[in-house]
Design an enzyme around this catalytic site. Structure first.
Site, PDB file in Angstrom:
ATOM      1  N   SER A 102       0.961  -1.125  -0.214  1.00 36.44           N
ATOM      2  CA  SER A 102      -0.187  -0.081  -0.178  1.00 36.44           C
ATOM      3  C   SER A 102       0.834   1.187  -0.002  1.00 36.44           C
ATOM      4  O   SER A 102       1.723   1.200  -0.856  1.00 36.44           O
ATOM      5  CB  SER A 102      -1.025  -0.226   1.322  1.00 36.44           C
ATOM      6  OG  SER A 102      -2.160   0.912   0.968  1.00 36.44           O
ATOM      7  N   HIS A 254      -7.592  -5.633  -0.191  1.00 36.85           N
ATOM      8  CA  HIS A 254      -6.458  -4.904  -0.010  1.00 36.85           C
ATOM      9  C   HIS A 254      -5.240  -5.393   0.759  1.00 36.85           C
ATOM     10  O   HIS A 254      -4.098  -5.432   0.714  1.00 36.85           O
ATOM     11  CB  HIS A 254      -6.632  -3.553   0.333  1.00 36.85           C
ATOM     12  CG  HIS A 254      -5.472  -2.331   0.203  1.00 36.85           C
ATOM     13  ND1 HIS A 254      -5.014  -2.130  -1.022  1.00 36.85           N
ATOM     14  CD2 HIS A 254      -4.992  -1.755   1.318  1.00 36.85           C
ATOM     15  CE1 HIS A 254      -4.114  -1.327  -0.344  1.00 36.85           C
ATOM     16  NE2 HIS A 254      -4.042  -0.941   0.772  1.00 36.85           N
TER      17      HIS A 254
END
Length: 275
Positions: A102, A254
């Site tokens: 991320s 994610h």
């Protein structure tokens, strides 16, 4: 069996940075960089797997985890990247494999922009990409006294559990240990002032014209159901990074180090061994 760990703090770039170092003599070193509102904790399932084949340096990017939450540190990607470069130099690591999840992925890309030859291979796990700088009104807000109180309220409203539900596809793996681990750094009020400063300093993600210049071999690993950085972001990043390939993990969100540590490990091991 996992190697012993050396952990602690080093004063780097004006702040105390928390690190975990897993020595593995003569093995290639991987450097792990976590995402926004996260820490080394996010790699706790991946580290025991990687330690079989690699030496590992995992870093808490300021102001997260156990690193300093200074109001004076400049929380830009460029400065975070420079901080990691200094840590790598401090440990005398040559040709590391940079792995970023991320926000950590965007820090990796900034490192490659600043020092193009620092690494030949990098792994981007659902990397933050193509986000623009905050609007000037939000940056001005960060100068208002007590603005950190509003940041704290905003994060409290989101809540750790809700955030995990947004980032994890399989909600059944969310447990008390996970919730407590992500909550721990936010029990100190200092972090909210640092996050307010981060709103001001954050310059946005690198544009395509800069990404096009990156020559390192990049492995992109993405979750099929990523809501934070949707798959089309990974597909666009693959086009912008000249030497890259994209792997998509089915039924995954994610937070891929939480959901698919073994698959990530296998892909990394194969990628690093490729000539």
């Amino acid at each position: 069996m996992m190697q012993s760990v050396e952990s602690g703090h080093h004063l780097i770039n004006g702040v105390n940075i928390y690190y975990e170092f897993y020595p593995n003599q003569n093995a290639k070193t991987v450097v792990l960089l976590h995402g926004f509102l996260s820490s080394t904790f996010t790699f706790r399932h991946l580290i025991p797997l990687l330690s079989k084949d690699f030496q590992i340096l995992s870093v808490d990017l300021p102001p997260f985890g156990k690193s300093d939450k200074s109001k004076r540190f400049v929380y830009s990607y460029k400065n975070m990247a420079q901080t990691v470069i200094q840590i790598i130099d401090h440990f005398g690591i040559k040709e590391p494999v940079l792995i970023g999840h991320s926000m950590g992925g965007q820090v990796v890309l900034n490192i490659l922009h600043l020092v193009p030859d620092i690494a030949n291979k990098v792994v981007l796990l659902s990397s933050s990409s193509y986000l623009k700088r905050s609007k000037w009104t939000l940056r001005m807000f960060s100068y208002i006294p007590f603005s950190s109180f509003f940041v704290k309220r905003w994060l409290a409203r989101i809540g750790v559990v809700k955030n995990l539900q947004e980032t994890i596809y399989n909600h059944s793996i969310i447990n008390k240990e996970m919730v407590d681990g992500y909550l721990q750094p936010f029990l100190q009020n200092k972090i909210f002032s640092a996050l307010t400063r981060m709103i001001r300093d954050w310059e946005g993600d690198l544009p395509s014209k800069v990404l096009n210049q990156i020559k390192a071999n990049c492995l992109l690993i993405w979750g099929e159901h990523d809501k934070s950085q949707p798959l089309h972001i990974g597909e666009r990043l693959k086009e912008d990074l000249t030497h890259s390939k994209l792997i998509v993990l089915n039924e995954t969100g994610h937070a891929i180090p939480e959901e698919r540590p073994y698959e990530i490990y296998e892909h990394i091991k194969r990628f690093v061994k490729e000539s």
